[in-house]
Enzyme design. Structure first.
Site, PDB file in Angstrom:
ATOM      1  CE  LYS A  67      -4.077  -2.004   0.082  1.00 34.21           C
ATOM      2  NZ  LYS A  67      -3.753  -3.415  -0.208  1.00 34.21           N
TER       3      LYS A  67
HETATM    4  C1  LIG Z   1      -9.809  -2.573  -1.194  1.00 30.79           C
HETATM    5  C2  LIG Z   1      -9.238  -3.281  -0.009  1.00 30.79           C
HETATM    6  N1  LIG Z   1      -9.980  -3.390   1.093  1.00 30.79           N
HETATM    7  C3  LIG Z   1      -9.490  -4.001   2.200  1.00 30.79           C
HETATM    8  C4  LIG Z   1      -8.237  -4.543   2.218  1.00 30.79           C
HETATM    9  C5  LIG Z   1      -7.775  -5.260   3.442  1.00 30.79           C
HETATM   10  O1  LIG Z   1      -6.624  -4.675   3.943  1.00 30.79           O
HETATM   11  P1  LIG Z   1      -5.689  -5.452   4.969  1.00 30.79           P
HETATM   12  O2  LIG Z   1      -4.821  -6.356   4.183  1.00 30.79           O
HETATM   13  O3  LIG Z   1      -4.907  -4.336   5.627  1.00 30.79           O
HETATM   14  O4  LIG Z   1      -6.566  -6.171   5.914  1.00 30.79           O
HETATM   15  C6  LIG Z   1      -7.420  -4.439   1.092  1.00 30.79           C
HETATM   16  C7  LIG Z   1      -6.070  -5.019   1.098  1.00 30.79           C
HETATM   17  O5  LIG Z   1      -5.541  -5.501   0.145  1.00 30.79           O
HETATM   18  C8  LIG Z   1      -7.933  -3.797  -0.057  1.00 30.79           C
HETATM   19  O6  LIG Z   1      -7.199  -3.678  -1.172  1.00 30.79           O
END
Ligand SMILES: Cc1ncc(COP(=O)(O)O)c(C=O)c1O
Length: 383
Positions: A184
């Site tokens: 990210k």
């Molecule tokens: C659009 C979206 N929502 C939620 C998430 C979930 O994030 P995390 O991996 O920090 O739980 C991601 C992660 O890839 C994402 O791209």
């Protein structure tokens, strides 16, 4: 696999190394002063009242739903063209999701008209997802939400530092959820942040992220408390000091890195303008008031190109590509649970989409490698 050009890469240097060592030297690793500083800087960057650091964005989304009182018997509208966490977070609470289609191939975000179409008497909230860091149509969505008495959660996993009409994404709705997963724009390995202007939601999230306990180990370490009560059914969704320290350094790089991502995105559009590829968001990003975080670079392949053949050819040239996203409603688990969902734009876009490499430290040689690989990959027709 040793890629010549990976899909994403960290912008880490000696300052991240030092930040980790500094935490180790304090001998305090769990959520404490560094996390408080990370939350405070994130909140002031966004101009939001509360920022609460958590283990990842998935749990931020879960806490967002819980803090809004979403549970069994409720429905939440979500995009299907997203990471599965957007929808899973709703199901964890016992509520059901209603999938809404995207605007179309030019804009891969949830369609306001579609939101209206799938509202039922059980609908409690809308989760929007700012795909690639490109803003959803928030003014329209807010109007629909307020007309129907619905809450808004912004899945801002892609959108650190992005804004719309002078307001950061993540603070348009009731709650915003950010991801600091290692690919990210702000990377801490795993990590997330929940932001809100509402005191009631912040208080609930603060409790639920740490077992519903009335004091933290950190409070007791500081001599502020000897014991605790448990006043709600909570979770261990805490972050730790090492990740928060990485987040603090990464925040200082966010603006320049998003600017760099923008330059690379525009260079891609220019270099590939005479190709047969379609570029979502190209027009939307030029609209006054729209400021993306350019998290990923999606392209749509023409009908006569087999995506697998295209991606294999890119791989053979050392270029990593990806797909954002296989639609949630087409996964086996979701197909069984929601067998009658049909979303024409989502399905069409998802079957043509390929994501090309984009990261702030991408140099000219890496960029050229991608550009040179594309005509070859496009010339390999379906056999
Ligand atoms: C659009 C979206 N929502 C939620 C998430 C979930 O994030 P995390 O991996 O920090 O739980 C991601 C992660 O890839 C994402 O791209």
């Amino acid at each position: 696999m040793a890629w010549r050009v990976p899909l994403a890469d960290l912008d880490y240097g000696p300052e991240e190394n030092q930040a980790v060592l500094d935490v180790l030297n304090t001998r305090w690793l769990t959520m404490g002063a560094v996390t408080q500083e990370f939350e405070s800087q994130f909140a002031s960057l966004l101009g939001v009242k509360h920022a609460l650091a958590v283990s990842n964005a998935t749990v931020a989304l879960h806490l967002a739903c819980l803090s809004l009182g979403i549970g069994a018997g409720d429905e939440v509208i979500v995009p299907s063209l997203s990471f599965v966490a957007t929808s899973n977070a709703v199901l964890y609470t016992g509520a059901e999701v209603c999938f809404a289609d995207i605007i179309g191939p030019d804009e891969l975000t949830i369609s306001p008209e579609e939101i209206e179409r799938v509202i039922t008497p059980r609908t409690r909230a809308i989760i929007v997802m700012h795909y690639g860091g490109y803003p959803c149509h928030m003014a329209e969505i807010k109007e629909i939400a307020s007309h129907h008495g619905l809450d808004i959660i912004e899945d801002s996993a892609h959108a650190s530092g992005a804004s719309l009409d002078g307001r950061f994404l993540g603070v348009w709705g009731d709650v915003g959820c950010f991801s600091f997963f290692s690919n990210k724009n702000v990377s801490t390995g795993e990590g997330g942040m929940l932001v809100t202007d509402r005191d009631d939601l912040a208080a609930k999230v603060r409790l639920l992220r740490s077992h519903g306990m009335t004091s933290l180990t950190w409070d007791r370490h500081q001599g502020h408390a000897y014991t605790y009560d448990v006043v709600d059914l909570g979770y261990n969704y805490r972050i730790d000091e090492i990740r928060s320290a990485l987040g603090l350094i990464q925040l200082t790089k966010l603006d320049p890195n998003n600017a760099r991502r923008r330059i690379i995105t525009e260079d891609y559009w220019k270099a590939l303008q005479s190709s047969s590829l379609v570029f979502p968001f190209k027009d939307w990003s030029k609209k006054v008031g729209v400021s993306s975080s350019y998290h990923i670079f999606p392209v749509l392949l023409p009908d006569d190109i087999d995506r697998r053949v295209f991606m294999d050819s890119m791989r053979d040239d050392g270029v990593q590509t990806s797909i954002h996203y296989p639609p949630i409603h087409q996964f086996t688990y979701y197909r069984k649970r929601y067998p009658n969902v049909h979303l024409p734009f989502t399905e069409s876009v998802a079957s043509h989409e390929v994501t090309l490499p984009l990261y702030p430290t991408m140099d000219e040689a890496a960029f050229e490698t991608v550009i040179q690989a594309i005509p070859k990959a496009l010339s390999k027709q379906i056999s």
